[in-house]
Design a protein around this motif. Structure first.
Motif, short mmCIF file in Angstrom:
data_model
loop_
_atom_site.label_atom_id
_atom_site.label_comp_id
_atom_site.label_asym_id
_atom_site.label_seq_id
_atom_site.Cartn_x
_atom_site.Cartn_y
_atom_site.Cartn_z
N ILE A 56 8.57 125.24 -6.28
CA ILE A 56 9.97 125.65 -6.18
C ILE A 56 10.28 125.94 -4.71
O ILE A 56 9.51 126.59 -4.03
CB ILE A 56 10.24 126.90 -7.05
N ALA A 57 11.40 125.41 -4.26
CA ALA A 57 11.80 125.57 -2.86
C ALA A 57 12.15 127.03 -2.56
O ALA A 57 12.85 127.67 -3.32
CB ALA A 57 12.99 124.67 -2.56
N GLN A 58 11.62 127.50 -1.43
CA GLN A 58 11.88 128.88 -0.99
C GLN A 58 11.68 128.95 0.52
O GLN A 58 11.30 127.96 1.14
CB GLN A 58 10.94 129.84 -1.71
N LEU A 59 11.92 130.10 1.10
CA LEU A 59 11.73 130.29 2.53
C LEU A 59 10.31 129.87 2.90
O LEU A 59 9.36 130.26 2.24
CB LEU A 59 11.97 131.75 2.92
N GLY A 60 10.17 129.01 3.90
CA GLY A 60 8.87 128.52 4.33
C GLY A 60 8.47 127.19 3.71
O GLY A 60 7.46 126.61 4.07
N SER A 61 9.28 126.68 2.78
CA SER A 61 8.97 125.40 2.14
C SER A 61 9.30 124.23 3.05
O SER A 61 10.27 124.26 3.80
CB SER A 61 9.78 125.23 0.85
N ILE A 62 8.49 123.19 2.94
CA ILE A 62 8.80 121.89 3.53
C ILE A 62 9.29 121.04 2.37
O ILE A 62 8.63 120.97 1.33
CB ILE A 62 7.57 121.25 4.19
N PHE A 81 21.04 116.99 -5.94
CA PHE A 81 22.35 117.62 -5.82
C PHE A 81 23.19 116.82 -4.86
O PHE A 81 22.69 115.95 -4.15
CB PHE A 81 22.23 119.08 -5.35
N GLU A 82 24.49 117.09 -4.85
CA GLU A 82 25.38 116.44 -3.91
C GLU A 82 25.78 117.43 -2.84
O GLU A 82 26.10 118.59 -3.13
CB GLU A 82 26.62 115.93 -4.63
N PHE A 83 25.72 116.99 -1.58
CA PHE A 83 26.08 117.84 -0.46
C PHE A 83 26.91 117.02 0.52
O PHE A 83 26.45 115.99 1.03
CB PHE A 83 24.82 118.37 0.23
N ARG A 84 28.12 117.47 0.75
CA ARG A 84 29.05 116.79 1.66
C ARG A 84 29.16 115.29 1.37
O ARG A 84 29.10 114.45 2.26
CB ARG A 84 28.66 117.03 3.11
N GLY A 85 29.28 114.98 0.09
CA GLY A 85 29.48 113.60 -0.33
C GLY A 85 28.21 112.75 -0.39
O GLY A 85 28.29 111.56 -0.71
N ARG A 86 27.05 113.35 -0.09
CA ARG A 86 25.79 112.61 -0.12
C ARG A 86 24.95 113.11 -1.29
O ARG A 86 24.86 114.30 -1.53
CB ARG A 86 25.00 112.80 1.17
N LYS A 87 24.32 112.18 -1.99
CA LYS A 87 23.42 112.56 -3.07
C LYS A 87 22.02 112.71 -2.49
O LYS A 87 21.52 111.81 -1.81
CB LYS A 87 23.43 111.52 -4.18
N ILE A 88 21.41 113.86 -2.73
CA ILE A 88 20.09 114.17 -2.17
C ILE A 88 19.14 114.44 -3.32
O ILE A 88 19.44 115.26 -4.20
CB ILE A 88 20.16 115.39 -1.23
N LYS A 89 18.00 113.77 -3.34
CA LYS A 89 16.98 113.96 -4.36
C LYS A 89 15.73 114.54 -3.70
O LYS A 89 15.30 114.06 -2.66
CB LYS A 89 16.64 112.66 -5.06
N ILE A 90 15.12 115.54 -4.31
CA ILE A 90 13.91 116.17 -3.77
C ILE A 90 12.69 115.37 -4.25
O ILE A 90 12.46 115.25 -5.45
CB ILE A 90 13.81 117.64 -4.20
N ASN A 91 11.94 114.82 -3.30
CA ASN A 91 10.76 114.02 -3.60
C ASN A 91 9.47 114.85 -3.58
O ASN A 91 8.58 114.60 -4.39
CB ASN A 91 10.63 112.86 -2.63
N ASN A 92 9.34 115.79 -2.66
CA ASN A 92 8.15 116.64 -2.53
C ASN A 92 8.53 117.99 -1.98
O ASN A 92 9.47 118.10 -1.19
CB ASN A 92 7.12 116.01 -1.58
N ILE A 93 7.77 118.99 -2.37
CA ILE A 93 7.91 120.33 -1.80
C ILE A 93 6.50 120.83 -1.48
O ILE A 93 5.61 120.74 -2.33
CB ILE A 93 8.59 121.31 -2.79
N PHE A 94 6.33 121.34 -0.27
CA PHE A 94 5.04 121.88 0.14
C PHE A 94 5.20 123.32 0.54
O PHE A 94 6.19 123.72 1.09
CB PHE A 94 4.47 121.11 1.34
#
Length: 67
Positions: free
Chosen positions: A1-7, A54-67
């Motif tokens: 899960i994305a959080q502070l310090g995540s890549i 999610f969509e941000f400023r008209g762009r669709k963004i997909k999360i591929n990896n989280i470290f």
């Protein structure tokens, strides 16, 4: 899960959720855009997991990896 310090690697860019003041850092030849957890895009990433999108400023963004 994305959080502070995540890549986070997405369909568009790679990000590092930080409290830093730089725009971008490089690690092992990869570039990461630094974003604040308090920024609008940082807020969109928080609590998301791999495969979420999610969509941000008209762009669709997909999360591929989280470290």
């Amino acid at each position: 899960i994305a959080q502070l310090g995540s890549i986070i690697e997405t369909s568009e860019n790679s990000y590092f959720i930080s409290v830093g003041i730089l725009n971008e850092i490089g690690v092992d030849g990869k570039k990461y855009k630094l974003i604040s957890a308090e920024s609008p895009i940082g807020q969109m990433f928080l609590q998301k997991k791999v495969g979420d999108g999610f969509e941000f400023r008209g762009r669709k963004i997909k999360i591929n990896n989280i470290f």
